[in-house]
Each structure stands twice: as C-alpha cells, then as structure tokens.
Design a protein around this motif. Sequence first.
Motif, short mmCIF file in Angstrom:
data_model
loop_
_atom_site.label_atom_id
_atom_site.label_comp_id
_atom_site.label_asym_id
_atom_site.label_seq_id
_atom_site.Cartn_x
_atom_site.Cartn_y
_atom_site.Cartn_z
N SER A 10 15.98 9.89 0.47
CA SER A 10 15.31 10.92 -0.34
C SER A 10 14.44 10.36 -1.45
O SER A 10 13.94 11.10 -2.28
N HIS A 11 14.29 9.02 -1.48
CA HIS A 11 13.44 8.35 -2.48
C HIS A 11 13.95 8.48 -3.92
O HIS A 11 13.17 8.75 -4.85
N PRO A 12 15.22 8.26 -4.16
CA PRO A 12 15.72 8.26 -5.54
C PRO A 12 15.53 6.88 -6.17
O PRO A 12 15.12 5.94 -5.50
N TYR B 14 0.85 -1.19 0.00
CA TYR B 14 0.00 0.00 0.00
C TYR B 14 0.89 1.24 0.00
O TYR B 14 2.06 1.19 0.42
N HIS B 15 0.31 2.36 -0.42
CA HIS B 15 0.98 3.66 -0.28
C HIS B 15 0.11 4.53 0.60
O HIS B 15 0.19 4.50 1.80
N SER B 16 -0.78 5.28 -0.03
CA SER B 16 -1.63 6.22 0.68
C SER B 16 -2.99 5.55 0.93
O SER B 16 -3.48 4.81 0.09
N ASP C 216 4.37 2.02 1.95
CA ASP C 216 5.58 2.71 1.53
C ASP C 216 5.50 4.21 1.77
O ASP C 216 4.41 4.80 1.73
N ASP C 217 6.64 4.82 1.96
CA ASP C 217 6.88 6.27 1.96
C ASP C 217 6.66 6.94 3.31
O ASP C 217 7.49 7.74 3.73
N GLY C 218 5.53 6.65 3.99
CA GLY C 218 5.27 7.31 5.28
C GLY C 218 4.32 8.49 5.17
O GLY C 218 4.58 9.57 5.72
N TYR D 157 12.75 -0.97 -1.67
CA TYR D 157 13.40 -0.10 -2.64
C TYR D 157 12.39 0.91 -3.19
O TYR D 157 11.29 0.50 -3.60
N PRO D 158 12.73 2.21 -3.23
CA PRO D 158 11.82 3.17 -3.87
C PRO D 158 11.51 2.73 -5.29
O PRO D 158 12.42 2.29 -6.01
N PHE D 159 10.25 2.83 -5.67
CA PHE D 159 9.77 2.40 -6.99
C PHE D 159 9.98 0.90 -7.22
O PHE D 159 9.71 0.38 -8.30
ZN LIG Z 1 8.13 4.82 -2.24
#
Ligand SMILES: [Zn+2]
Length: 277
Positions: free
Chosen positions: A140-142, A9-11, A73-75, A176-178
């Motif tokens: 930084s989510h690169p 999930y994300h948001s 993911d992300d927070g 891993y981001p993305f």
């Molecule tokens: Zn992410």
Amino acid sequence: MTAVPILMYHSVTDRPAPGTRALSVPTAAFADQMAHLAAHGYNPIPFSSCLEDGMSLRSGRDAHERPVVITFDDGYADFHENALPVLERHGFAATLFVTTGWLADAGGDAAGRPLDRMLSWAQVAEAAAHGIEIGGHSHSHPQLDQLGDRALREELVRNRGLLEERLGRAVRTMAYPFGYSSARVRRMAREAGYDTACAVANRMAAGAADPLAVPRLTIRATTGPGTFARVVEGRDIPLIFLKDRALTRGYAVVRRTRYALRRTLVPQRDAPAGERS
Ligand SMILES: [Zn+2]
C-alpha cells in the motif's frame, strides 16, 4: 572499481498528476535519455543482476560494458504507454517496482492512495513477458520504517505473494517506498524473501553497498541532458544530488528518532497495514 549507476524514474508523461509532478519525466526527455544511453554504449541490466552471478557492485563487469540499471517505481499506467515502447525500441532491460494495492484492477486487494492512473495486472504481466524485471514496492506504499513489525511483514509478504501468484515467476527484489528503510526493515525484507532492495540515496552504487540498501540516482522533471550525461558517467555527481543526499541523511535520523519515540509510547500496538504516519 566500476560503480553502477542505478537510475530511479517514477512517471513518464507530459501530463503529470499533482502528486508526481516533481518526479515525473516528460516523454520526449525520457526518449532522449534512453537515446543517450544507446549512443554512448551503455548496457542496461536488470537491477537484480547487479548482485548475482559474481557481478558484484565492485568490479564484476568490464567497465567498458558501461552497465546501467533503469528502474521505475510505483507502477504508473504511463510506464506501459510511454516508457515501455522506448525501452523496447532500444532492447533495454529495466526493472519495475510495483505497489500491488495501487494497481488499477487491484479489486479486493486495493489499498493505499495511488497518486495517478496505475497499470493493470494485465499490463504488468505484459511488461514481464517483454523482459521487464518486476520487483516489489510494498502493498500500500506506506513509510515502512514507521510500521510495527506485524504491519511491516504484511506489507512485504502480501506484495511479494501477489506478484508471484499473478505473474507466475519469482520476485526477489524490491524498492522501499520513499526510499525509507532501517536495519529492521532490511532484516524483515530479507526474511520476506528479498535478496536485493533499492533505497534512494542519490549516489552511485559501489562495492561496499548493502544489497538490501542499494542507492539510486533520482531522475526528475528538471534533470536536463547535461546533468543526465554526467550522472550516468558518474564522473561528477552534480550539486543537486549532493544536496539531496545531505537531506536524505538528516531526515533519516529524524525518522529513526520518531519511530523510537512511537515504540516507547505505544510498545504493544502494531499499526494496521496501510496506515500512514
Ligand atoms: Zn514509490
């Protein structure tokens, strides 16, 4: 063989920001999905327990326990507002992968461009205190596979270091981001102290999975109740996931080639932390 569905999930919100719209899940849909897991006897476990204490992805758990992993993911701030209360109500474990430079009160550590309102450090700590497993998600989510060694190491080490320092607990897992990784990214993740890491491959995690590239299943705005039920059962991975998987694979080849070209063209230079390619 017990394959463990690992949900990504994300948001979780009814008012997603433009950048998270496709991957956000409405609050009521999320509540329905968690109720489905509870009603069908699923047993959510933290991501790291998939691979520890003899619970291999093969068959360490009794299939009747119906293990499932719920990850975010992300927070985003809406994790605290909308997802955590639902998880708490069911007593469900979950894993939250945090991009430290994006946090609302990152202060001098702020880095990258958050896509929506983010959690504060106090809210991350509160989630951890309520039994949510906290993992890394870069600083930084690169796109990690596009960074030079020095910047890549910095992204991993700074993220994990800040989380451990601020939360006072060990952080041994990341995403891993993305979902982008490579053999080099996975090796450096291990060197940075991570035992397990999530990718995004849209298939079930099964026995042969690399602990540093564990596939997850994307739950998105358009995932309806029928699709969700089939996904967690793993009986039938719907077409949308197969299509995604094909795209993910094809794109990985393009990305590896691009990185190799960049290395050839600028062999001496490491990209600075946070640079987007
Ligand atoms: Zn992410």
